[in-house]
Design a protein around this motif. Structure first.
Motif, mmCIF file in Angstrom:
data_model
loop_
_atom_site.group_PDB
_atom_site.id
_atom_site.type_symbol
_atom_site.label_atom_id
_atom_site.label_comp_id
_atom_site.label_asym_id
_atom_site.label_seq_id
_atom_site.Cartn_x
_atom_site.Cartn_y
_atom_site.Cartn_z
ATOM 1 N N PRO A 27 0.974 -0.854 -0.453
ATOM 2 C CA PRO A 27 -0.171 0.171 0.013
ATOM 3 C C PRO A 27 1.137 1.441 -0.334
ATOM 4 O O PRO A 27 1.280 1.747 1.084
ATOM 5 C CB PRO A 27 -1.072 -0.122 1.551
ATOM 6 C CG PRO A 27 -0.995 -1.715 1.721
ATOM 7 C CD PRO A 27 0.597 -2.228 1.179
ATOM 8 N N GLY A 28 0.667 2.595 -1.198
ATOM 9 C CA GLY A 28 1.371 3.643 -1.354
ATOM 10 C C GLY A 28 2.781 3.154 -1.940
ATOM 11 O O GLY A 28 2.771 4.587 -2.382
ATOM 12 N N LEU A 103 9.834 0.425 9.552
ATOM 13 C CA LEU A 103 11.150 1.911 9.797
ATOM 14 C C LEU A 103 11.344 2.146 7.888
ATOM 15 O O LEU A 103 11.267 2.933 8.191
ATOM 16 C CB LEU A 103 10.782 2.503 10.763
ATOM 17 C CG LEU A 103 11.942 3.551 10.242
ATOM 18 C CD1 LEU A 103 10.813 4.656 10.159
ATOM 19 C CD2 LEU A 103 12.728 4.070 11.737
ATOM 20 N N TYR A 104 12.718 0.869 8.145
ATOM 21 C CA TYR A 104 13.020 1.006 7.459
ATOM 22 C C TYR A 104 13.043 0.391 6.156
ATOM 23 O O TYR A 104 13.525 1.191 4.879
ATOM 24 C CB TYR A 104 14.337 0.137 7.868
ATOM 25 C CG TYR A 104 15.121 -0.202 8.976
ATOM 26 C CD1 TYR A 104 15.294 1.980 9.191
ATOM 27 C CD2 TYR A 104 15.467 -1.140 10.293
ATOM 28 C CE1 TYR A 104 15.782 1.487 10.618
ATOM 29 C CE2 TYR A 104 16.016 -0.001 11.500
ATOM 30 C CZ TYR A 104 16.037 0.966 12.074
ATOM 31 O OH TYR A 104 16.363 1.144 12.551
ATOM 32 N N VAL A 105 12.370 -0.243 5.726
ATOM 33 C CA VAL A 105 11.455 -0.689 4.239
ATOM 34 C C VAL A 105 10.565 0.455 4.054
ATOM 35 O O VAL A 105 10.560 1.020 2.801
ATOM 36 C CB VAL A 105 9.951 -2.394 4.873
ATOM 37 C CG1 VAL A 105 9.861 -2.061 3.663
ATOM 38 C CG2 VAL A 105 11.073 -2.969 4.578
ATOM 39 N N TRP A 106 9.833 1.414 4.948
ATOM 40 C CA TRP A 106 9.406 2.211 4.301
ATOM 41 C C TRP A 106 10.308 3.819 3.899
ATOM 42 O O TRP A 106 9.759 4.286 2.780
ATOM 43 C CB TRP A 106 8.163 3.100 5.682
ATOM 44 C CG TRP A 106 7.085 2.810 5.562
ATOM 45 C CD1 TRP A 106 6.445 1.341 6.969
ATOM 46 C CD2 TRP A 106 5.603 2.127 4.608
ATOM 47 N NE1 TRP A 106 5.304 0.956 5.612
ATOM 48 C CE2 TRP A 106 5.435 1.264 5.170
ATOM 49 C CE3 TRP A 106 5.404 2.763 2.787
ATOM 50 C CZ2 TRP A 106 3.762 0.734 4.323
ATOM 51 C CZ3 TRP A 106 4.869 1.749 1.956
ATOM 52 C CH2 TRP A 106 3.285 1.481 2.842
ATOM 53 N N PHE A 110 10.359 4.906 0.397
ATOM 54 C CA PHE A 110 10.173 7.040 -0.013
ATOM 55 C C PHE A 110 11.462 6.745 -0.689
ATOM 56 O O PHE A 110 11.902 8.371 -1.441
ATOM 57 C CB PHE A 110 10.386 7.573 1.913
ATOM 58 C CG PHE A 110 10.047 9.161 1.887
ATOM 59 C CD1 PHE A 110 8.957 9.559 1.880
ATOM 60 C CD2 PHE A 110 10.901 9.736 2.176
ATOM 61 C CE1 PHE A 110 8.801 10.730 1.973
ATOM 62 C CE2 PHE A 110 11.126 11.058 2.234
ATOM 63 C CZ PHE A 110 9.815 11.749 1.919
ATOM 64 N N GLY A 111 12.838 6.529 -0.225
ATOM 65 C CA GLY A 111 13.849 7.088 -0.754
ATOM 66 C C GLY A 111 13.650 7.165 -2.296
ATOM 67 O O GLY A 111 14.195 7.753 -3.500
ATOM 68 N N MET A 112 12.929 5.672 -2.866
ATOM 69 C CA MET A 112 12.957 5.322 -4.690
ATOM 70 C C MET A 112 11.725 6.170 -5.034
ATOM 71 O O MET A 112 12.133 6.533 -6.115
ATOM 72 C CB MET A 112 12.030 3.760 -4.198
ATOM 73 C CG MET A 112 12.980 2.820 -3.888
ATOM 74 S SD MET A 112 12.239 1.090 -4.234
ATOM 75 C CE MET A 112 12.155 0.897 -6.137
ATOM 76 N N VAL A 269 1.656 9.168 1.507
ATOM 77 C CA VAL A 269 1.300 8.008 1.414
ATOM 78 C C VAL A 269 2.735 6.917 2.233
ATOM 79 O O VAL A 269 2.097 6.593 3.331
ATOM 80 C CB VAL A 269 0.827 7.453 0.403
ATOM 81 C CG1 VAL A 269 1.040 5.769 0.697
ATOM 82 C CG2 VAL A 269 -0.120 8.229 -0.250
ATOM 83 N N VAL A 270 3.737 7.087 1.645
ATOM 84 C CA VAL A 270 5.263 6.041 2.253
ATOM 85 C C VAL A 270 6.145 7.304 3.267
ATOM 86 O O VAL A 270 6.649 6.437 3.584
ATOM 87 C CB VAL A 270 5.565 6.003 0.701
ATOM 88 C CG1 VAL A 270 5.399 5.176 -0.377
ATOM 89 C CG2 VAL A 270 6.103 7.193 -0.055
ATOM 90 N N TRP A 271 5.668 8.152 3.470
ATOM 91 C CA TRP A 271 6.139 9.049 4.550
ATOM 92 C C TRP A 271 6.817 8.224 6.019
ATOM 93 O O TRP A 271 5.783 7.138 6.322
ATOM 94 C CB TRP A 271 5.200 9.581 5.608
ATOM 95 C CG TRP A 271 6.041 10.704 6.556
ATOM 96 C CD1 TRP A 271 6.014 10.541 7.811
ATOM 97 C CD2 TRP A 271 7.139 11.765 6.647
ATOM 98 N NE1 TRP A 271 6.014 11.495 8.754
ATOM 99 C CE2 TRP A 271 7.199 11.671 7.514
ATOM 100 C CE3 TRP A 271 8.100 12.056 5.792
ATOM 101 C CZ2 TRP A 271 8.253 12.527 7.945
ATOM 102 C CZ3 TRP A 271 9.209 12.950 6.099
ATOM 103 C CH2 TRP A 271 8.977 12.960 7.762
ATOM 104 N N PRO A 272 7.854 7.395 6.136
ATOM 105 C CA PRO A 272 7.888 6.229 6.710
ATOM 106 C C PRO A 272 7.843 6.418 8.716
ATOM 107 O O PRO A 272 7.472 5.621 8.754
ATOM 108 C CB PRO A 272 9.956 6.307 6.393
ATOM 109 C CG PRO A 272 10.467 7.548 5.690
ATOM 110 C CD PRO A 272 9.231 8.645 5.398
#
Length: 339
Positions: A27-28, A103-106, A110-112, A269-272
């Motif tokens: 999701p996101g 946290l690290y996955v998101w 986010f970086g992507m 949406v993808v804000w970690p």
């Protein structure tokens, strides 16, 4: 393009399908961004757009080889094979990582997304009033969607068909997450968890000659829901590709600006730094899906404190950006080879 692909290209195409499949389930995150950055978005849309009246005529008259070549069949087959494999493998690994290292996955995602914004916008030169307006509209829609409250689950087959059409939007429209939209529509668990699990269980039983599912009314309901959802997804995929192919041809600058805006908006949406809000029962317990996992309702976003965990998250954001830049370099390299 079909005849110029090497074995290495075909393997990478399956890997791109794996990436799109994994992205579409989270999701996101939008699988369309993977297609865009990896350099095969326009070929993907053009190939889907070939699923038209001419293609069906070739199919009905038994000209299967001509049909296969007409729709760029090898490209689509390798890509969709990767997506299907991803759904039962890579996406399961992602589920585990999100559960234990959220946290690290998101942060990587986010970086992507940041890297994708850079990649798509760096070559876009046609900035004027209309494209700035399209950018703003796209960003507002993307951001607005991320803060909507989800609806309740609905297994009405007409609504499920509509969900199928909407769910594939992330494959054709970069920055627009179909799986997050399904959360907002209330049907993420029903369509991407419970019904898929029902199909997996059915296949497992068929392999050992167990046909007991035919008398299991709940299983049959789930399989019916999944069938309608799949039909809706196919209709949506073909319809969106025709619409996008038309607007890319006639309104490319405005479309590109809108896509950049969507992707900017999807950062919300993808804000970690967010807490997952789970659905609760009336008695205060957690609602569970068919695999006994807690059901996500939405996310509560917050600003982080500066500590070791936050710095690690920043590092993983840089990793996400690096992944996109590596995909861009690969896309440029293969583009030169096929030029």
């Amino acid at each position: 393009m079909e005849n110029t692909r090497t074995l290495k290209d075909k393997i990478f195409l399956v890997l791109k399908g794996l990436g799109m499949g994994a992205a579409n389930k989270v999701p996101g995150v939008s699988g369309g961004v993977v297609a865009f950055v990896a350099g095969f978005y326009e070929e993907f849309i053009h190939s889907l757009q070939k699923v038209n009246g001419t293609a069906f005529k070739l199919l009905i008259t038994g000209r299967f080889k001509a049909f296969y070549h007409y729709i760029n069949g090898r490209f689509l087959a390798l890509l969709f094979f990767g997506m299907i494999v991803s759904y039962f493998s890579i996406s399961k690994i992602l589920d585990y990582l999100i559960t234990h290292y959220q946290l690290y996955v998101w942060s990587v995602f986010f970086g992507m997304i940041i890297g994708s914004i850079y990649y798509i916008s760096k070559d876009f030169k046609d900035w004027k009033t209309t494209t700035y307006f399209a950018l703003a509209i796209g960003a507002a829609l993307g951001l607005g969607i991320s803060f909507l409250d989800p609806a309740t689950e609905n297994d009405n087959l007409i609504f499920v068909f509509f969900c199928g059409i909407i769910s594939v939007s992330g494959m054709t429209l970069p920055g627009f997450s179909g799986s997050f939209i399904l959360i907002l529509l209330g049907n993420y668990v029903l369509l991407l968890v419970d019904s898929v699990n029902a199909l997996f269980d059915t296949f497992s039983e068929l392999l050992i000659g167990d046909f007991s599912f035919t008398s299991n009314l709940e299983r049959l309901r789930m399989l019916k829901v999944l069938t309608v959802f799949t039909i809706g997804s196919v209709v949506g995929l073909v319809t969106f590709s025709h619409v996008l192919n038309y607007i890319l041809k006639h309104y490319k600058s405005v479309t590109m600006a809108s896509i950049i805006g969507f992707i900017v908006g999807s950062l919300g949406v993808v804000w970690p730094f967010k807490r997952t809000i789970y659905k609760m029962t009336d008695t205060g317990g957690f609602l569970m899906d068919s695999r006994n996992h807690k059901i996500i309702e939405n996310y509560e976003r917050y600003l982080p404190e500066l500590n070791t965990q936050t710095y690690l998250a920043f590092f993983y954001t840089l990793v996400g950006i690096a992944i996109v830049l590596a995909l861009e370099l690969y896309g440029q390299k293969t583009g030169r080879q096929h030029a």
